[in-house]
Design a protein around this motif. Structure first.
Motif, PDB file in Angstrom:
ATOM      1  N   ASP A 161     -15.090   7.982  89.334  1.00 55.51           N
ATOM      2  CA  ASP A 161     -16.104   7.314  88.513  1.00 55.51           C
ATOM      3  C   ASP A 161     -15.891   5.808  88.601  1.00 55.51           C
ATOM      4  O   ASP A 161     -14.748   5.338  88.569  1.00 55.51           O
ATOM      5  CB  ASP A 161     -16.000   7.772  87.055  1.00 55.51           C
ATOM      6  N   TYR A 162     -16.974   5.059  88.753  1.00 58.36           N
ATOM      7  CA  TYR A 162     -16.927   3.601  88.819  1.00 58.36           C
ATOM      8  C   TYR A 162     -18.106   3.059  88.018  1.00 58.36           C
ATOM      9  O   TYR A 162     -19.248   3.457  88.242  1.00 58.36           O
ATOM     10  CB  TYR A 162     -17.007   3.132  90.275  1.00 58.36           C
ATOM     11  N   LYS A 163     -17.813   2.169  87.051  1.00 59.10           N
ATOM     12  CA  LYS A 163     -18.853   1.597  86.201  1.00 59.10           C
ATOM     13  C   LYS A 163     -18.718   0.087  86.129  1.00 59.10           C
ATOM     14  O   LYS A 163     -17.611  -0.454  86.200  1.00 59.10           O
ATOM     15  CB  LYS A 163     -18.768   2.162  84.782  1.00 59.10           C
ATOM     16  N   LEU A 164     -19.858  -0.568  85.953  1.00 54.43           N
ATOM     17  CA  LEU A 164     -19.924  -2.002  85.711  1.00 54.43           C
ATOM     18  C   LEU A 164     -20.542  -2.224  84.337  1.00 54.43           C
ATOM     19  O   LEU A 164     -21.565  -1.622  84.016  1.00 54.43           O
ATOM     20  CB  LEU A 164     -20.790  -2.682  86.769  1.00 54.43           C
ATOM     21  N   TYR A 165     -19.934  -3.089  83.547  1.00 52.96           N
ATOM     22  CA  TYR A 165     -20.415  -3.411  82.203  1.00 52.96           C
ATOM     23  C   TYR A 165     -20.785  -4.894  82.184  1.00 52.96           C
ATOM     24  O   TYR A 165     -19.908  -5.751  82.351  1.00 52.96           O
ATOM     25  CB  TYR A 165     -19.325  -3.152  81.164  1.00 52.96           C
ATOM     26  N   PHE A 166     -22.080  -5.207  82.006  1.00 55.26           N
ATOM     27  CA  PHE A 166     -22.560  -6.581  81.951  1.00 55.26           C
ATOM     28  C   PHE A 166     -22.941  -6.924  80.512  1.00 55.26           C
ATOM     29  O   PHE A 166     -23.867  -6.334  79.960  1.00 55.26           O
ATOM     30  CB  PHE A 166     -23.781  -6.770  82.862  1.00 55.26           C
ATOM     31  N   ASN A 167     -22.216  -7.870  79.907  1.00 55.68           N
ATOM     32  CA  ASN A 167     -22.488  -8.300  78.537  1.00 55.68           C
ATOM     33  C   ASN A 167     -23.350  -9.553  78.519  1.00 55.68           C
ATOM     34  O   ASN A 167     -23.451 -10.275  79.507  1.00 55.68           O
ATOM     35  CB  ASN A 167     -21.163  -8.554  77.801  1.00 55.68           C
ATOM     36  N   THR A 168     -23.936  -9.846  77.362  1.00 52.67           N
ATOM     37  CA  THR A 168     -24.856 -10.971  77.239  1.00 52.67           C
ATOM     38  C   THR A 168     -24.170 -12.327  77.346  1.00 52.67           C
ATOM     39  O   THR A 168     -24.812 -13.307  77.679  1.00 52.67           O
ATOM     40  CB  THR A 168     -25.610 -10.920  75.889  1.00 52.67           C
ATOM     41  N   GLU A 169     -22.897 -12.422  77.067  1.00 50.43           N
ATOM     42  CA  GLU A 169     -22.204 -13.708  77.084  1.00 50.43           C
ATOM     43  C   GLU A 169     -21.772 -14.135  78.485  1.00 50.43           C
ATOM     44  O   GLU A 169     -21.026 -15.094  78.638  1.00 50.43           O
ATOM     45  CB  GLU A 169     -20.961 -13.661  76.175  1.00 50.43           C
ATOM     46  N   GLY A 170     -22.203 -13.414  79.519  1.00 52.76           N
ATOM     47  CA  GLY A 170     -21.817 -13.751  80.884  1.00 52.76           C
ATOM     48  C   GLY A 170     -20.453 -13.208  81.257  1.00 52.76           C
ATOM     49  O   GLY A 170     -19.831 -13.666  82.214  1.00 52.76           O
ATOM     50  N   ASN A 171     -19.972 -12.251  80.489  1.00 54.56           N
ATOM     51  CA  ASN A 171     -18.715 -11.610  80.860  1.00 54.56           C
ATOM     52  C   ASN A 171     -18.928 -10.113  80.939  1.00 54.56           C
ATOM     53  O   ASN A 171     -19.977  -9.598  80.575  1.00 54.56           O
ATOM     54  CB  ASN A 171     -17.586 -11.971  79.886  1.00 54.56           C
ATOM     55  N   GLY A 172     -17.949  -9.425  81.427  1.00 58.55           N
ATOM     56  CA  GLY A 172     -18.042  -7.979  81.556  1.00 58.55           C
ATOM     57  C   GLY A 172     -16.776  -7.438  82.175  1.00 58.55           C
ATOM     58  O   GLY A 172     -15.756  -8.138  82.247  1.00 58.55           O
ATOM     59  N   TYR A 173     -16.843  -6.217  82.641  1.00 57.77           N
ATOM     60  CA  TYR A 173     -15.684  -5.601  83.271  1.00 57.77           C
ATOM     61  C   TYR A 173     -16.131  -4.409  84.098  1.00 57.77           C
ATOM     62  O   TYR A 173     -17.223  -3.883  83.936  1.00 57.77           O
ATOM     63  CB  TYR A 173     -14.628  -5.192  82.235  1.00 57.77           C
ATOM     64  N   SER A 174     -15.246  -4.013  84.996  1.00 55.82           N
ATOM     65  CA  SER A 174     -15.480  -2.803  85.776  1.00 55.82           C
ATOM     66  C   SER A 174     -14.373  -1.811  85.440  1.00 55.82           C
ATOM     67  O   SER A 174     -13.250  -2.200  85.114  1.00 55.82           O
ATOM     68  CB  SER A 174     -15.491  -3.103  87.275  1.00 55.82           C
ATOM     69  N   THR A 175     -14.720  -0.540  85.494  1.00 59.08           N
ATOM     70  CA  THR A 175     -13.725   0.517  85.313  1.00 59.08           C
ATOM     71  C   THR A 175     -13.825   1.463  86.496  1.00 59.08           C
ATOM     72  O   THR A 175     -14.915   1.721  87.005  1.00 59.08           O
ATOM     73  CB  THR A 175     -13.936   1.313  84.004  1.00 59.08           C
ATOM     74  N   GLU A 176     -12.679   1.955  86.916  1.00 57.91           N
ATOM     75  CA  GLU A 176     -12.632   2.906  88.024  1.00 57.91           C
ATOM     76  C   GLU A 176     -11.639   4.004  87.672  1.00 57.91           C
ATOM     77  O   GLU A 176     -10.561   3.731  87.148  1.00 57.91           O
ATOM     78  CB  GLU A 176     -12.209   2.202  89.307  1.00 57.91           C
ATOM     79  N   TYR A 177     -12.022   5.227  87.955  1.00 53.47           N
ATOM     80  CA  TYR A 177     -11.184   6.389  87.687  1.00 53.47           C
ATOM     81  C   TYR A 177     -11.115   7.226  88.954  1.00 53.47           C
ATOM     82  O   TYR A 177     -12.143   7.573  89.539  1.00 53.47           O
ATOM     83  CB  TYR A 177     -11.779   7.215  86.539  1.00 53.47           C
ATOM     84  N   ILE A 178      -9.878   7.533  89.389  1.00 54.58           N
ATOM     85  CA  ILE A 178      -9.682   8.352  90.581  1.00 54.58           C
ATOM     86  C   ILE A 178      -8.690   9.453  90.230  1.00 54.58           C
ATOM     87  O   ILE A 178      -7.519   9.179  89.928  1.00 54.58           O
ATOM     88  CB  ILE A 178      -9.139   7.518  91.761  1.00 54.58           C
ATOM     89  N   ALA A 179      -9.142  10.706  90.260  1.00 54.87           N
ATOM     90  CA  ALA A 179      -8.258  11.849  89.992  1.00 54.87           C
ATOM     91  C   ALA A 179      -7.352  12.075  91.196  1.00 54.87           C
ATOM     92  O   ALA A 179      -7.778  11.947  92.341  1.00 54.87           O
ATOM     93  CB  ALA A 179      -9.083  13.098  89.696  1.00 54.87           C
ATOM     94  N   GLN A 180      -6.108  12.391  90.910  1.00 54.37           N
ATOM     95  CA  GLN A 180      -5.116  12.639  91.949  1.00 54.37           C
ATOM     96  C   GLN A 180      -4.713  14.115  91.929  1.00 54.37           C
ATOM     97  O   GLN A 180      -4.850  14.790  90.913  1.00 54.37           O
ATOM     98  CB  GLN A 180      -3.875  11.771  91.695  1.00 54.37           C
ATOM     99  N   PRO A 181      -4.192  14.612  93.026  1.00 51.52           N
ATOM    100  CA  PRO A 181      -3.686  15.992  93.037  1.00 51.52           C
ATOM    101  C   PRO A 181      -2.558  16.148  92.012  1.00 51.52           C
ATOM    102  O   PRO A 181      -1.811  15.213  91.753  1.00 51.52           O
ATOM    103  CB  PRO A 181      -3.143  16.173  94.460  1.00 51.52           C
ATOM    104  N   GLY A 182      -2.468  17.282  91.415  1.00 46.25           N
ATOM    105  CA  GLY A 182      -1.415  17.540  90.443  1.00 46.25           C
ATOM    106  C   GLY A 182      -1.799  17.158  89.026  1.00 46.25           C
ATOM    107  O   GLY A 182      -0.957  17.122  88.143  1.00 46.25           O
ATOM    108  N   GLY A 183      -3.050  16.827  88.796  1.00 42.68           N
ATOM    109  CA  GLY A 183      -3.512  16.535  87.449  1.00 42.68           C
ATOM    110  C   GLY A 183      -3.298  15.112  86.974  1.00 42.68           C
ATOM    111  O   GLY A 183      -3.591  14.788  85.834  1.00 42.68           O
ATOM    112  N   THR A 184      -2.806  14.224  87.821  1.00 34.95           N
ATOM    113  CA  THR A 184      -2.667  12.822  87.433  1.00 34.95           C
ATOM    114  C   THR A 184      -3.921  12.059  87.847  1.00 34.95           C
ATOM    115  O   THR A 184      -4.770  12.570  88.569  1.00 34.95           O
ATOM    116  CB  THR A 184      -1.427  12.181  88.096  1.00 34.95           C
TER     117      THR A 184
END
Length: 126
Positions: A51-74
């Protein structure tokens, strides 16, 4: 002498009006592209493993999040804050770690964000 002052004041008024109207046109164009980006965008190929998301806020800042599942449940996750700006066709992300991403962008007829510098997969607005 009064005629000279009246001419000077009239010229100054016309010059200021012209300058201010040009500046407002630029702000309106930038505001439209900025408003279209506000919110949360998720890559259209998301799954339980990625999963990869971009968050754009009104103040000209934001962040991205990334989630990558690994073998073994991590899993590996990433949170990356940025400051952002846009022109009519360019999206610029200035990350807090010093990296910068300037990429052409469009929003297609389906309402998806296409930004080639962030990959060839479109983002859907949530």
């Amino acid at each position: 002498m009064k005629l000279y002052s009246l001419t000077k004041v009239t010229f100054l008024f016309i010059a200021m009006s012209a300058l201010l109207s040009c500046n407002n046109d630029e702000k309106n164009n930038n505001t439209d592209s900025t408003k279209s980006l506000l919110g949360v965008w998720q890559r259209s190929d998301f799954s339980e493993e990625y999963d990869y998301k971009l968050y754009f806020n009104t103040e000209g800042n934001g962040y991205s999040t990334e989630y990558i599942a690994q073998p073994g449940g991590t899993a590996i996750s990433n949170f990356r804050p940025f400051n952002w700006s846009s022109s009519e066709t360019t999206l610029t992300l200035d990350y807090e770690d010093g990296a910068t991403d300037a990429t052409p962008f469009t929003i297609n007829a389906a309402g998806q964000l296409l930004a080639s510098g962030l990959g060839n997969v479109p983002f859907n607005k949530l």
